[in-house]
Design an enzyme around this catalytic site. Sequence first.
Site, PDB file in Angstrom:
ATOM      1  N   ASP A  42       0.825  -1.213   0.000  1.00 44.83           N
ATOM      2  CA  ASP A  42       0.000   0.000   0.000  1.00 44.83           C
ATOM      3  C   ASP A  42       0.857   1.261   0.000  1.00 44.83           C
ATOM      4  OD1 ASP A  42       0.843  -0.166   2.614  1.00 44.83           O
ATOM      5  OD2 ASP A  42      -1.158  -0.078   3.514  1.00 44.83           O
ATOM      6  N   SER A  43       2.194   1.092   0.093  1.00 44.53           N
ATOM      7  CA  SER A  43       3.092   2.239  -0.078  1.00 44.53           C
ATOM      8  C   SER A  43       2.886   2.857  -1.462  1.00 44.53           C
ATOM      9  CB  SER A  43       4.554   1.815   0.106  1.00 44.53           C
ATOM     10  OG  SER A  43       4.908   0.793  -0.802  1.00 44.53           O
ATOM     11  N   ASP A  86      -1.153  -5.957  -0.583  1.00 44.16           N
ATOM     12  CA  ASP A  86      -1.550  -5.427   0.728  1.00 44.16           C
ATOM     13  C   ASP A  86      -3.056  -5.268   0.819  1.00 44.16           C
ATOM     14  OD1 ASP A  86       0.405  -5.044   2.622  1.00 44.16           O
ATOM     15  OD2 ASP A  86       1.109  -3.165   1.765  1.00 44.16           O
ATOM     16  N   LYS A 116      -1.329  -9.298   2.500  1.00 48.27           N
ATOM     17  CA  LYS A 116      -0.603  -8.892   3.718  1.00 48.27           C
ATOM     18  C   LYS A 116      -1.498  -7.992   4.558  1.00 48.27           C
ATOM     19  CE  LYS A 116       3.114  -6.041   3.573  1.00 48.27           C
ATOM     20  NZ  LYS A 116       2.622  -4.843   4.277  1.00 48.27           N
ATOM     21  N   GLU A 118      -1.557  -5.698   8.302  1.00 51.86           N
ATOM     22  CA  GLU A 118      -0.725  -5.095   9.349  1.00 51.86           C
ATOM     23  C   GLU A 118      -1.314  -5.340  10.739  1.00 51.86           C
ATOM     24  OE1 GLU A 118      -0.001  -0.926   8.689  1.00 51.86           O
ATOM     25  OE2 GLU A 118       0.850  -1.283   6.701  1.00 51.86           O
ATOM     26  N   GLU A 185       9.136  -4.564  10.358  1.00 50.22           N
ATOM     27  CA  GLU A 185       9.542  -3.244   9.863  1.00 50.22           C
ATOM     28  C   GLU A 185      10.085  -2.359  10.983  1.00 50.22           C
ATOM     29  OE1 GLU A 185       6.761  -1.220   7.271  1.00 50.22           O
ATOM     30  OE2 GLU A 185       7.993   0.593   7.207  1.00 50.22           O
TER      31      GLU A 185
HETATM   32  O1  KIV Z   1       3.504  -1.144   1.582  1.00 50.25           O
HETATM   33  C1  KIV Z   1       4.663  -1.543   1.548  1.00 50.25           C
HETATM   34  O2  KIV Z   1       5.443  -1.238   0.630  1.00 50.25           O
HETATM   35  C2  KIV Z   1       5.120  -2.395   2.638  1.00 50.25           C
HETATM   36  C3  KIV Z   1       6.593  -2.594   2.782  1.00 50.25           C
HETATM   37  C4  KIV Z   1       7.160  -1.436   3.522  1.00 50.25           C
HETATM   38  C5  KIV Z   1       6.913  -3.878   3.463  1.00 50.25           C
HETATM   39  O3  KIV Z   1       4.332  -2.850   3.409  1.00 50.25           O
END
Ligand code: KIV
Length: 257
Positions: A42-43, A86, A116, A118, A185
């Site tokens: 989600d970055s 994500d 993924k 969090e 992280e």
């Molecule tokens: O969103 C992302 O790019 C991430 C990485 C920082 C692991 O979760």
Amino acid sequence: MLPSELVKYKEKSQKIIALTAWDSISGSIAEQANVDLVLVGDSLAMVCLGHKSTLPLTIENIIYHTNAVTRGFKKKIEDQPLVVSDMPFLTYQCGEDKAVEYAGKIIQSTYAKAIKVEGAEPEIQKVISRLIRMGIPVMGHIGLTPQSFLNQGLKKQGESLESKEKIKKEASILQEIGCFSIVLEHIPELLAKEIQNNLTIPTIGIGAGNFCDGQVRVTADLLGLNDDQPPFCKPIVNGKKLFNDKLKEWVAAQRLN
Ligand code: KIV
């Protein structure tokens, strides 16, 4: 590759190398670099869509960008990296039913083979357990969790004894409830080492030192494309300056023609 195969990397002491991607060019670059795993993180809200945080990303965005990433792959299907997407903010925090629906949508409409999530709070543990029982592999993510930046900021986690113990406990719980790997992280290297030693599933670090079973980086950070670089990612090239200079040269040259 399937998520279950990633666990075998740890058994063979083979490092897992992962990069993020957000469109077909970055997907193609990551694949050609021979990574094991591509994370559509989600970055992308920040590195690709210009948002100030990851919170505005939607389920439609992650599906759209995951499909763009895999359209960039050129290798035979069996040689392609594992794709993990994500779960955006609010797609899993509102309960198990909603989470299954959104995670299922990602798996159903993309080539992602896992999602993924969090955090590891009790509510999140329930969500993860349910997703796994419903056939959706889950990668955990603890330590600094950017979707909680309004609470925890973007600072290093696991510095106090209390925070260290919390992260260790969360890692064990995530393994127990069936995550196939965990992103660690921005935590101290020795804490990551202890977690890596305690778990049979792989730990994949970012800003967590060299002892994890694998490493993941936001590709735009590694290539120096961002104005705001996280303290734990040293770019391998000053990409933004390189591209700016080259494009300026090209524009100036065209004006002379
Ligand atoms: O969103 C992302 O790019 C991430 C990485 C920082 C692991 O979760």
